[in-house]
Design an enzyme around this catalytic site. Structure first.
Site, PDB file in Angstrom:
ATOM      1  N   CYS A   1       0.863  -1.176   0.000  1.00  0.00           N
ATOM      2  CA  CYS A   1       0.000   0.000   0.000  1.00  0.00           C
ATOM      3  C   CYS A   1       0.904   1.231   0.000  1.00  0.00           C
ATOM      4  CB  CYS A   1      -0.914  -0.007   1.225  1.00  0.00           C
ATOM      5  SG  CYS A   1      -0.018   0.056   2.796  1.00  0.00           S
TER       6      CYS A   1
ATOM      7  N   HIS B   1       3.431   1.887  10.705  1.00  0.00           N
ATOM      8  CA  HIS B   1       2.469   1.601  11.776  1.00  0.00           C
ATOM      9  C   HIS B   1       2.331   2.751  12.767  1.00  0.00           C
ATOM     10  CE1 HIS B   1       2.289  -2.446  10.349  1.00  0.00           C
ATOM     11  NE2 HIS B   1       3.510  -2.767  10.711  1.00  0.00           N
TER      12      HIS B   1
ATOM     13  N   CYS C   1       2.374   6.132   8.224  1.00  0.00           N
ATOM     14  CA  CYS C   1       1.408   6.214   7.121  1.00  0.00           C
ATOM     15  C   CYS C   1       0.446   7.369   7.375  1.00  0.00           C
ATOM     16  CB  CYS C   1       0.640   4.895   7.025  1.00  0.00           C
ATOM     17  SG  CYS C   1      -0.774   4.944   5.919  1.00  0.00           S
TER      18      CYS C   1
ATOM     19  N   HIS D   1      -0.149  -5.362  18.385  1.00  0.00           N
ATOM     20  CA  HIS D   1       0.273  -4.884  17.061  1.00  0.00           C
ATOM     21  C   HIS D   1       0.811  -3.468  17.184  1.00  0.00           C
ATOM     22  CE1 HIS D   1       0.004  -3.471  12.893  1.00  0.00           C
ATOM     23  NE2 HIS D   1       0.004  -4.743  12.540  1.00  0.00           N
TER      24      HIS D   1
ATOM     25  N   GLU E   1       0.637  -0.828  15.328  1.00  0.00           N
ATOM     26  CA  GLU E   1      -0.328   0.249  15.081  1.00  0.00           C
ATOM     27  C   GLU E   1      -1.265   0.429  16.265  1.00  0.00           C
ATOM     28  OE1 GLU E   1      -4.229   1.187  12.387  1.00  0.00           O
ATOM     29  OE2 GLU E   1      -2.602   0.075  11.395  1.00  0.00           O
TER      30      GLU E   1
ATOM     31  N   ASN F   1      -2.842  -7.928   8.255  1.00  0.00           N
ATOM     32  CA  ASN F   1      -3.562  -7.725   7.009  1.00  0.00           C
ATOM     33  C   ASN F   1      -3.525  -8.994   6.160  1.00  0.00           C
ATOM     34  OD1 ASN F   1      -2.630  -6.738   3.910  1.00  0.00           O
ATOM     35  ND2 ASN F   1      -4.632  -6.050   4.610  1.00  0.00           N
TER      36      ASN F   1
END
Length: 536
Positions: A260, A323, A345, A377, A379, A476
């Site tokens: 991405c 993240h 991001c 995680h 993020e 993901n």
């Protein structure tokens, strides 16, 4: 049946050797990489001191040609043909940028070409040979049975070469590679001796947007058309049947799979910074894909555990991954004299602000922030940090019991979560809430990710077998693979091409290759090549 001589000519870095090698493997022929021979002579010139400030001493090289011994030897481990120069395997050394910059000049020396053309003709005596180069169909074998001229867009060729060289640990830039290729094209086409030309009777193949399997399908169709007036009804000619070749297998890479834009941005920043004095450190894997992490570490990126105390990195440059990180990381970096390269991001950065605002709002009304995501995680840790860690993280419906349904609720999601599951959980939270009006459900899932589930399901249904390429740590990847496997039970998840198994493709005529937002394109292309080699 007569053994054929097949000539494959074309531009630099167009995939000639890969294509010609695959043809030879399919037909059981000998593959001769003529370009590698010229590169070997170029390497000899460099190592012998015949090049000074980019200028080649032709006379010295010509006098030394009797000392140059080139041979191809089969590599028993890889099954490929390695090129040896004076008793030394130089298969890797001849692919360096220094050799690439000079090889066109060396190949224009008349005595060099005469010596190598004679050697190539001797190797090809009797047929059963596939040879690639730039003048095979016009000079070396002007009477070749099949002549193919391979071409591709210069930028596409540069991107392929860049992926190969960086994966092998070479420190190069895409701009440098593209410049080299364009210069090489000009030199090859304008040199006075044996310039690059398409033979009048050659068949042209533009492989800019073709995988190797698609090129091989094109080749088999072409051979059937040229050699047989009446190919067999199943589309598989006697020519190929007599050599034990498999029926054409369609192998296609999903165009929407791969990095991405957030991951692309982080990797680009890493590539720009790794060679700066002091290097670059990543707090945890820059992307949840082991192969890509290994590639970047080969370039100089240093990876340390996510929880590393920044005091141990004082004076270093540290990358904030896509993240994101909690505010505490930024504060601690300032205290420790750590320079941060922030590659968060943009979608994650916006979500971090949303979480901070949601927490402030919930604190005023005695409510709570609930995040749908994976505990631990990176993020999610960064998001929780926007509220000082005072959030509730749920991974599924079983975790909803940890929510106080008598209080207001602000429900958000990790950007890479399943959109369908997020919506189901939102409905369930509203159903359980004492006051449904006090529940705010905020869809914060990245649409580059959300749209992929449905797209990949449709993609998976088109093929007999699907190979999903993803790192073991990718959240993901788990979400997307679930969607793929639900659509096609003959789906298999791998991290590297070495994990492929031959039996997966029994009876299959089509294979789809796809991946997560953390999967590099070059790795999916390697997977295509590996599948092709398995089924040949």
């Amino acid at each position: 049946m007569k053994k054929l001589t097949i000539a494959v000519d074309g531009f630099s870095s167009g995939g000639k050797s890969t294509f010609a090698r695959a043809i030879a493997a399919r037909l059981g022929y000998v593959f001769i990489d003529s370009g590698a021979m010229y590169r070997a002579v170029t390497l000899y010139a460099l190592e012998s001191g015949f090049v000074s400030d980019g200028v080649l001493d032709e006379e010295a090289l010509v006098k030394a040609l009797d000392e140059v011994r080139i041979e191809f030897r089969r590599n028993t481990e890889s099954g490929a043909s390695d090129i040896w120069l004076n008793g030394r395997n130089v298969s890797g050394l001849i692919r360096g940028i220094e050799v690439s910059d000079l090889v066109s000049r060396v190949s224009s020396v008349g005595a060099v070409r005469e010596r190598l053309v004679a050697a190539q003709r001797e190797m090809g005596r009797g047929g059963g040979v596939v040879m690639d180069g730039r003048d095979i169909g016009t000079v070396v074998f002007p009477d070749a049975d099949i002549k193919i001229f391979l071409t591709a867009d210069p930028l596409v060729r540069a991107q392929r070469r860049f992926s190969e060289m960086t994966a092998a640990g070479h420190d190069v830039s895409l701009a440098e590679i593209e410049r080299n290729i364009r210069q090489r094209d000009t030199l090859d086409q304008t040199r006075p001796l044996s310039p690059l030309r398409q033979a009048p009777d050659a068949i042209v193949l533009d492989n800019s947007n073709m995988s190797l399997s698609q090129q091989m399908a094109w080749f088999e169709h072409t051979m059937n058309t040229l050699l047989l007036a009446n190919p067999s009804g199943n589309g598989r000619s006697d020519f190929f049947k007599s050599r034990g070749c498999v029926i054409n297998m369609l192998i296609e890479i999903d165009k929407e799979s791969g990095f991405c834009f957030g991951v692309v941005g982080a990797i680009s920043k890493a590539e720009d910074c790794v060679d700066v004095a002091g290097g670059l450190v990543s707090l945890g894997d820059i992307v949840h894909n082991g192969a890509e992490v290994a590639r970047l570490e080969a370039l100089g990126l240093e990876t340390v555990p996510e929880q590393t105390d920044l005091a141990a990195l004082a004076g270093r440059r540290v990358l904030i991954r896509a993240h994101g990180e909690p505010p505490e990381t930024y504060r601690r970096a300032a205290e420790c004299g750590v320079e941060l390269i922030d590659a968060t991001c943009p979608v994650v950065a916006r979500l971090q602000k949303t979480v901070a605002g949601a927490w402030a709002e919930m604190e005023r009304v005695g409510g709570q922030v609930v995040i749908f995501g994976r505990r631990g995680h990176a993020e999610v840790r960064g998001l929780a940090g926007q509220a000082g860690g005072r959030v509730t993280v749920v991974e599924g419906e079983a975790d909803l019991d940890g929510i106080d349904f008598a209080r207001p609720i602000y429900f958000l999601a990790q950007t890479t979560s399943s959109l369908a599951e997020f919506r189901q959980l939102g409905e369930e939270i509203r159903r359980r809430a004492i006051d449904p009006q006090a529940v705010e459900v905020r869809d914060t899932i990245c649409r580059q990710v959300a749209g992929r589930e449905e797209h990949l399901a449709e993609f998976a249904r088109r093929f007999d077998v699907v190979v999903f390429v993803s790192g073991a740590k990718s959240s993901n990847g788990r979400v997307l693979f679930d969607a793929v496997r639900a659509a096609n039970p003959r789906s298999h998840k791998i991290e590297r091409p070495e994990e492929l198994r031959t039996e997966w493709f029994d009876g299959a005529e089509s294979v789809g290759i796809c991946g997560a937002t953390s999967t590099p394109r070059w790795l999916m292309e390697q997977t295509v090549t590996s599948v092709t080699e398995l089924v040949i």
